[in-house]
Motif scaffolding. Structure first.
Motif, PDB file in Angstrom:
ATOM      1  N   LEU A 197      24.661  29.265 -21.209  1.00 19.96           N
ATOM      2  CA  LEU A 197      24.642  28.251 -21.370  1.00 19.96           C
ATOM      3  C   LEU A 197      25.828  28.095 -19.589  1.00 19.96           C
ATOM      4  CD1 LEU A 197      23.951  26.798 -23.602  1.00 19.96           C
ATOM      5  CD2 LEU A 197      25.829  27.377 -24.563  1.00 19.96           C
ATOM      6  N   MET A 198      26.710  28.557 -19.955  1.00 20.50           N
ATOM      7  CA  MET A 198      27.880  27.955 -18.928  1.00 20.50           C
ATOM      8  C   MET A 198      26.981  27.816 -16.846  1.00 20.50           C
ATOM      9  SD  MET A 198      30.141  27.504 -19.982  1.00 20.50           S
ATOM     10  CE  MET A 198      31.126  26.232 -18.450  1.00 20.50           C
ATOM     11  N   PRO A 199      26.910  28.877 -16.566  1.00 22.38           N
ATOM     12  CA  PRO A 199      26.439  27.912 -15.295  1.00 22.38           C
ATOM     13  C   PRO A 199      25.067  26.741 -15.065  1.00 22.38           C
ATOM     14  CG  PRO A 199      25.919  30.697 -16.354  1.00 22.38           C
ATOM     15  CD  PRO A 199      26.103  29.662 -17.100  1.00 22.38           C
ATOM     16  N   ALA A 200      24.453  27.210 -16.270  1.00 25.28           N
ATOM     17  CA  ALA A 200      23.239  25.874 -16.220  1.00 25.28           C
ATOM     18  C   ALA A 200      24.420  24.642 -16.319  1.00 25.28           C
ATOM     19  CB  ALA A 200      22.144  26.044 -17.554  1.00 25.28           C
ATOM     20  N   ILE A 201      25.059  24.649 -17.504  1.00 26.39           N
ATOM     21  CA  ILE A 201      25.937  23.037 -17.137  1.00 26.39           C
ATOM     22  C   ILE A 201      26.851  22.688 -16.260  1.00 26.39           C
ATOM     23  CG2 ILE A 201      27.194  22.321 -18.974  1.00 26.39           C
ATOM     24  CD1 ILE A 201      25.060  22.338 -20.231  1.00 26.39           C
ATOM     25  N   LEU A 202      27.060  24.618 -15.737  1.00 27.59           N
ATOM     26  CA  LEU A 202      27.445  23.558 -14.651  1.00 27.59           C
ATOM     27  C   LEU A 202      27.026  23.059 -13.427  1.00 27.59           C
ATOM     28  CD1 LEU A 202      30.817  24.357 -14.358  1.00 27.59           C
ATOM     29  CD2 LEU A 202      30.163  26.821 -13.085  1.00 27.59           C
ATOM     30  N   LYS A 203      26.277  23.227 -13.185  1.00 25.45           N
ATOM     31  CA  LYS A 203      25.188  23.677 -12.031  1.00 25.45           C
ATOM     32  C   LYS A 203      25.275  21.589 -12.314  1.00 25.45           C
ATOM     33  CE  LYS A 203      20.891  24.945 -13.186  1.00 25.45           C
ATOM     34  NZ  LYS A 203      20.014  26.091 -12.974  1.00 25.45           N
ATOM     35  N   THR A 204      24.734  21.720 -13.687  1.00 23.53           N
ATOM     36  CA  THR A 204      24.483  19.982 -13.435  1.00 23.53           C
ATOM     37  C   THR A 204      25.628  19.040 -13.282  1.00 23.53           C
ATOM     38  OG1 THR A 204      25.325  19.954 -16.024  1.00 23.53           O
ATOM     39  CG2 THR A 204      23.165  19.975 -15.457  1.00 23.53           C
ATOM     40  N   PHE A 205      27.076  19.255 -13.011  1.00 25.47           N
ATOM     41  CA  PHE A 205      27.690  18.997 -13.100  1.00 25.47           C
ATOM     42  C   PHE A 205      27.604  18.385 -11.750  1.00 25.47           C
ATOM     43  CE2 PHE A 205      30.050  19.829 -16.561  1.00 25.47           C
ATOM     44  CZ  PHE A 205      30.568  18.067 -17.123  1.00 25.47           C
ATOM     45  N   PHE A 206      27.282  18.945 -10.010  1.00 25.21           N
ATOM     46  CA  PHE A 206      26.895  19.208  -9.301  1.00 25.21           C
ATOM     47  C   PHE A 206      25.819  18.184  -8.674  1.00 25.21           C
ATOM     48  CE2 PHE A 206      29.486  22.696  -8.860  1.00 25.21           C
ATOM     49  CZ  PHE A 206      30.369  22.639  -8.191  1.00 25.21           C
ATOM     50  N   PHE A 207      24.363  18.257  -9.783  1.00 26.98           N
ATOM     51  CA  PHE A 207      23.209  17.358  -9.862  1.00 26.98           C
ATOM     52  C   PHE A 207      23.968  15.963  -9.928  1.00 26.98           C
ATOM     53  CE2 PHE A 207      20.086  20.702 -11.467  1.00 26.98           C
ATOM     54  CZ  PHE A 207      20.804  22.105 -10.017  1.00 26.98           C
ATOM     55  N   LEU A 241      15.530  12.209  -0.873  1.00 30.18           N
ATOM     56  CA  LEU A 241      17.329  13.477  -0.255  1.00 30.18           C
ATOM     57  C   LEU A 241      17.930  13.645  -1.441  1.00 30.18           C
ATOM     58  CD1 LEU A 241      18.525  14.229   1.905  1.00 30.18           C
ATOM     59  CD2 LEU A 241      20.715  12.289   1.977  1.00 30.18           C
ATOM     60  N   ALA A 242      17.820  12.905  -2.549  1.00 32.02           N
ATOM     61  CA  ALA A 242      18.565  13.773  -3.964  1.00 32.02           C
ATOM     62  C   ALA A 242      17.667  14.269  -4.780  1.00 32.02           C
ATOM     63  CB  ALA A 242      18.945  12.300  -5.370  1.00 32.02           C
ATOM     64  N   SER A 243      16.233  14.323  -4.538  1.00 30.68           N
ATOM     65  CA  SER A 243      15.721  15.655  -5.204  1.00 30.68           C
ATOM     66  C   SER A 243      15.689  16.626  -4.738  1.00 30.68           C
ATOM     67  CB  SER A 243      13.887  14.836  -5.022  1.00 30.68           C
ATOM     68  OG  SER A 243      13.838  13.550  -5.953  1.00 30.68           O
ATOM     69  N   LEU A 244      15.483  16.159  -3.338  1.00 30.59           N
ATOM     70  CA  LEU A 244      15.213  17.986  -2.232  1.00 30.59           C
ATOM     71  C   LEU A 244      16.571  18.247  -3.060  1.00 30.59           C
ATOM     72  CD1 LEU A 244      13.941  19.032   0.055  1.00 30.59           C
ATOM     73  CD2 LEU A 244      15.334  17.662   1.568  1.00 30.59           C
ATOM     74  N   LEU A 245      18.248  17.879  -2.278  1.00 28.22           N
ATOM     75  CA  LEU A 245      19.265  18.223  -2.700  1.00 28.22           C
ATOM     76  C   LEU A 245      20.055  19.317  -3.961  1.00 28.22           C
ATOM     77  CD1 LEU A 245      21.603  15.925  -0.844  1.00 28.22           C
ATOM     78  CD2 LEU A 245      21.148  17.829  -0.073  1.00 28.22           C
ATOM     79  N   VAL A 246      19.218  18.452  -4.861  1.00 26.70           N
ATOM     80  CA  VAL A 246      19.315  19.329  -6.630  1.00 26.70           C
ATOM     81  C   VAL A 246      18.694  20.339  -6.282  1.00 26.70           C
ATOM     82  CG1 VAL A 246      18.141  18.890  -8.301  1.00 26.70           C
ATOM     83  CG2 VAL A 246      18.910  16.980  -7.732  1.00 26.70           C
ATOM     84  N   ILE A 247      17.125  20.309  -6.026  1.00 24.36           N
ATOM     85  CA  ILE A 247      16.447  21.724  -5.646  1.00 24.36           C
ATOM     86  C   ILE A 247      17.038  22.417  -5.285  1.00 24.36           C
ATOM     87  CG2 ILE A 247      14.100  22.697  -4.761  1.00 24.36           C
ATOM     88  CD1 ILE A 247      13.033  20.989  -6.795  1.00 24.36           C
ATOM     89  N   ILE A 248      17.700  22.038  -3.717  1.00 25.51           N
ATOM     90  CA  ILE A 248      18.501  23.025  -2.517  1.00 25.51           C
ATOM     91  C   ILE A 248      20.019  23.699  -3.950  1.00 25.51           C
ATOM     92  CG2 ILE A 248      19.940  22.870  -1.156  1.00 25.51           C
ATOM     93  CD1 ILE A 248      18.060  22.036   0.693  1.00 25.51           C
ATOM     94  N   ILE A 249      20.865  23.125  -4.287  1.00 27.44           N
ATOM     95  CA  ILE A 249      21.525  23.475  -5.072  1.00 27.44           C
ATOM     96  C   ILE A 249      21.649  24.151  -6.141  1.00 27.44           C
ATOM     97  CG2 ILE A 249      23.344  22.417  -6.721  1.00 27.44           C
ATOM     98  CD1 ILE A 249      23.800  19.994  -5.213  1.00 27.44           C
ATOM     99  N   ASP A 250      19.922  24.101  -7.196  1.00 32.26           N
ATOM    100  CA  ASP A 250      19.367  24.789  -7.996  1.00 32.26           C
ATOM    101  C   ASP A 250      19.457  26.552  -7.435  1.00 32.26           C
ATOM    102  OD1 ASP A 250      18.662  25.214 -10.539  1.00 32.26           O
ATOM    103  OD2 ASP A 250      16.600  25.237  -9.570  1.00 32.26           O
ATOM    104  N   MET A 251      19.211  26.337  -5.909  1.00 30.33           N
ATOM    105  CA  MET A 251      18.224  27.529  -5.941  1.00 30.33           C
ATOM    106  C   MET A 251      19.575  28.216  -4.899  1.00 30.33           C
ATOM    107  SD  MET A 251      16.640  28.403  -1.870  1.00 30.33           S
ATOM    108  CE  MET A 251      18.287  28.286  -0.987  1.00 30.33           C
ATOM    109  N   ILE A 252      20.778  27.874  -5.052  1.00 29.89           N
ATOM    110  CA  ILE A 252      22.296  28.482  -4.494  1.00 29.89           C
ATOM    111  C   ILE A 252      22.670  29.020  -5.674  1.00 29.89           C
ATOM    112  CG2 ILE A 252      24.813  28.097  -4.045  1.00 29.89           C
ATOM    113  CD1 ILE A 252      23.344  26.095  -2.063  1.00 29.89           C
ATOM    114  N   ALA A 253      22.744  27.895  -7.006  1.00 28.81           N
ATOM    115  CA  ALA A 253      24.009  28.299  -7.960  1.00 28.81           C
ATOM    116  C   ALA A 253      22.404  29.538  -8.860  1.00 28.81           C
ATOM    117  CB  ALA A 253      23.567  27.571  -8.936  1.00 28.81           C
ATOM    118  N   VAL A 254      21.427  29.479  -8.896  1.00 30.80           N
ATOM    119  CA  VAL A 254      20.648  30.268  -9.038  1.00 30.80           C
ATOM    120  C   VAL A 254      21.097  31.814  -8.591  1.00 30.80           C
ATOM    121  CG1 VAL A 254      17.976  31.604  -9.671  1.00 30.80           C
ATOM    122  CG2 VAL A 254      18.837  29.611 -10.461  1.00 30.80           C
ATOM    123  N   GLN A 255      21.447  32.198  -6.882  1.00 34.24           N
ATOM    124  CA  GLN A 255      21.637  32.768  -6.636  1.00 34.24           C
ATOM    125  C   GLN A 255      23.122  33.541  -6.837  1.00 34.24           C
ATOM    126  OE1 GLN A 255      20.156  34.781  -3.809  1.00 34.24           O
ATOM    127  NE2 GLN A 255      18.394  33.570  -4.454  1.00 34.24           N
TER     128      GLN A 255
END
Ligand SMILES: Nc1ncnc2c1ncn2[C@@H]1O[C@H](COP(=O)(O)OP(=O)(O)OP(=O)(O)O)[C@@H](O)[C@H]1O
Ligand SMILES: [Mg+2]
Lengths: 276, 260
Positions: A213-223, A255-269
């Motif tokens: 739950l936590m990391p998944a919610i956390l990353k949405t703030f960045f999205f 650009l926003a879509s691309l950055l969302v995907i990139i942030i997701d990748m970093i968050a998963v790592q």
């Protein structure tokens, strides 16, 4: 084909290549100035966010625009996401005789990955382009200048409110999409064989724990931040002609879509590193 | 800052009494890349006068007044508004200066997402912090009445015609009673009757509040009616400056082509 035309075609290719190489120079310069612009914009947003005068009414208005107005779209995608995921993974699980794991598996993949990313991408399309177009047309029709001569800081009034509203609303929309996704999944499970709602929910939430739950919610703030900032940046820096409004909206989405995907990748790592 | 706001808003009589220049422009130059728009432009605006600016399309009239309010930065020269050099002002000081200067955009620049009332409320709540809600409401009614659009108060800008938008944005500019007004083509796109009413309104504003104004226009009828002095801009410089009478009688080719 005669040799002359082949030769002409070949020469075309060569000049084309030459031009492409030459264009890297100004292209790179453009990239650097863009980057500097973007950095300056971030500094401005940061400074204005913590200034004493906060445009609270406009912030509420934007929360309404971003949150409430996106509800129908997010509802439909969320529900369909759950439904499709269930229908698709059911046969595999049945083959392994693990049908009871279906709700849990769907819930985990929705909450961890599908919900946040799909919601963010949908919102990048809807909200990012909306902000790009709105601020872009305000720039082109001199409305931003008009605010400035009314001694109102347009970054504070237009940008900070939108970015903060996006940071607040995208996580809420994600949670909402997750919930509807699980309901959609229950509907999908009911197409073949009957499953009670309470039983399904119990099975769904059994394997979901804090680390899902936590990391998944956390990353949405960045999205949310990325969608808001990119949309506003592109609109705020739109050029002078009307065609730049379309460009602003379009490049905001890309650009926003691309950055969302990139942030997701970093968050998963990062989550992967932390949980192992 | 709030202290200065109130002085700006109520405009104490003693600052308005003296008849010196409220704005001085010296050797102003502005270029966009290769394109030199203004080069060596000098002029002054006296307290309480209406200065009409004439010039061909693209001669830099709009650029000039955008430099005055700090929307565009200039390359060299100086602009002093009420004693302050514009390019030397920081953001806060610039805002204080802008509260005293009204700016009518050539394009109108009404806020699309707001109703007419909200459009007028926007500068009022930010500049006239001395007024209470009822006074603001009354003020809005009054200026809308002045531009002849009292019944448009709850409409959205998209529901208005081009000329109506122009008049609403004029109302939005005068609603805060600025000390200096910069009108960018206030009558363009209006019918002769409304044009004449707007010209009268500009005179009223001048008389009532002793406002000093720069009026950019192509409308010679309006210029004849409101001008105390006229300035013709050409090649980035002042081509001719003088009284309306001097302009009427001038045998300069460019001037003659405007006045006939
Ligand atoms: N922000 C800008 N960037 C680049 N060029 C500009 C900019 N603003 C104005 N210009 C150019 O400066 C010149 C003068 O423009 P300006 O808008 O001042 O003309 P104007 O005298 O107001 O004309 P009009 O009567 O048609 O309104 C034009 O050639 C215009 O293309
Ligand atoms: Mg102009």
């Amino acid at each position: 084909m005669s040799t002359t035309t082949i030769k002409a075609k070949f020469e075309d290719r060569i000049t084309g290549l030459g031009e492409a190489v030459l264009s890297i120079g100004p292209g790179f310069k453009g990239f650097v100035t863009d980057f500097a612009d973007a950095f300056l914009f971030l500094v401005l947003i940061g400074r204005e966010t913590f200034s004493r005068h906060f445009e609270f009414r406009e912030f509420l208005n934007q929360c309404f625009q971003i949150g409430y107005r996106s509800l129908p779209l997010v509802s439909i995608t969320g529900a369909i996401m759950g439904l499709v995921l269930t229908i698709q993974s059911r046969p595999v699980l049945v083959d392994f005789g693990a049908e009871t794991m279906l709700p849990g598996m769907v819930a985990v993949s929705l909450i961890r990955e599908m919900g946040p990313v799909i919601t963010a991408l949908i919102c990048a399309g809807k909200i990012g382009s909306g902000m790009g177009a709105e601020l872009g047309s305000m720039r082109v029709t001199e409305q931003i200048d008009a605010m400035e001569v009314s001694s109102t800081n347009p970054v504070r009034f237009l940008v900070v409110t939108r970015v903060l509203a996006a940071i607040l609303m995208i996580p809420l929309l994600t949670v909402y999409a997750d919930a509807l996704g699980i309901v959609g999944s229950w509907a999908g499970a009911n197409i073949k064989g009957e499953v009670g709602f309470t039983l399904f929910m119990a099975q769904a939430f059994k394997p979901v724990d804090f680390m899902d739950l936590m990391p998944a919610i956390l990353k949405t703030f960045f999205f949310g931040a990325v969608i808001g900032i990119v949309g506003c940046y592109k609109g705020y820096h739109a050029g002078r002609g009307t065609e730049s409004v379309g460009k602003a909206a379009n490049s905001a989405v890309v650009l926003a879509s691309l950055l969302v995907i990139i942030i997701d990748m970093i968050a998963v790592q990062i989550t992967d590193m932390l949980s192992s | 800052m709030s202290e200065e706001t109130t002085t700006a808003a109520t405009s104490t009589p003693d600052t308005k009494a003296k008849n010196g220049p409220v704005m001085l422009i010296k050797d102003l130059s502005k270029a966009f890349g290769e394109l030199k728009v203004l080069s060596g432009f000098s002029a002054e605006l006296m307290q309480g006068e209406n200065l009409v600016v004439l010039g061909k399309s693209g001669s830099g009239k709009s650029v000039l007044i955008k430099c005055i309010v700090g929307l565009l930065s200039y390359d060299s020269g100086s602009i002093t508004v009420m004693g302050d050099e514009v390019s030397a002002l920081n953001r806060k000081e610039l805002n204080v200066m802008r509260q005293k200067v009204g700016f009518l955009f050539q394009s109108g620049a009404l806020y699309d997402s707001m109703t007419v009332r909200e459009n007028l409320m926007f500068p009022l709540t930010r500049i006239r912090k001395d007024l209470c809600a009822d006074e603001m409401e009354a003020k809005i009614k009054e200026v809308l009445e002045n531009v002849g659009l009292a019944d448009a108060i709850d409409k959205m800008p998209s529901e208005l015609s081009g000329g109506m938008r122009k008049r609403i944005s004029l109302a939005r500019t005068i609603v805060v009673d600025p000390d200096i007004m910069l009108y960018d083509e206030p009558t363009t796109g209006l019918d002769p009757v409304t044009s004449d009413e707007i010209s009268s309104l500009i005179l009223d504003v001048q008389k009532k509040y002793r406002t000093s104004s720069i009026i950019i226009t192509h409308d010679i009828k309006c210029a004849r009616k409101v001008a105390d002095r006229i300035l013709m801009i050409n090649d980035g410089k002042v081509h001719l400056m003088g009284t309306p009478k001097e302009f009427e009688e001038s045998d300069d080719e460019l001037v003659a082509s405007f006045f006939n």
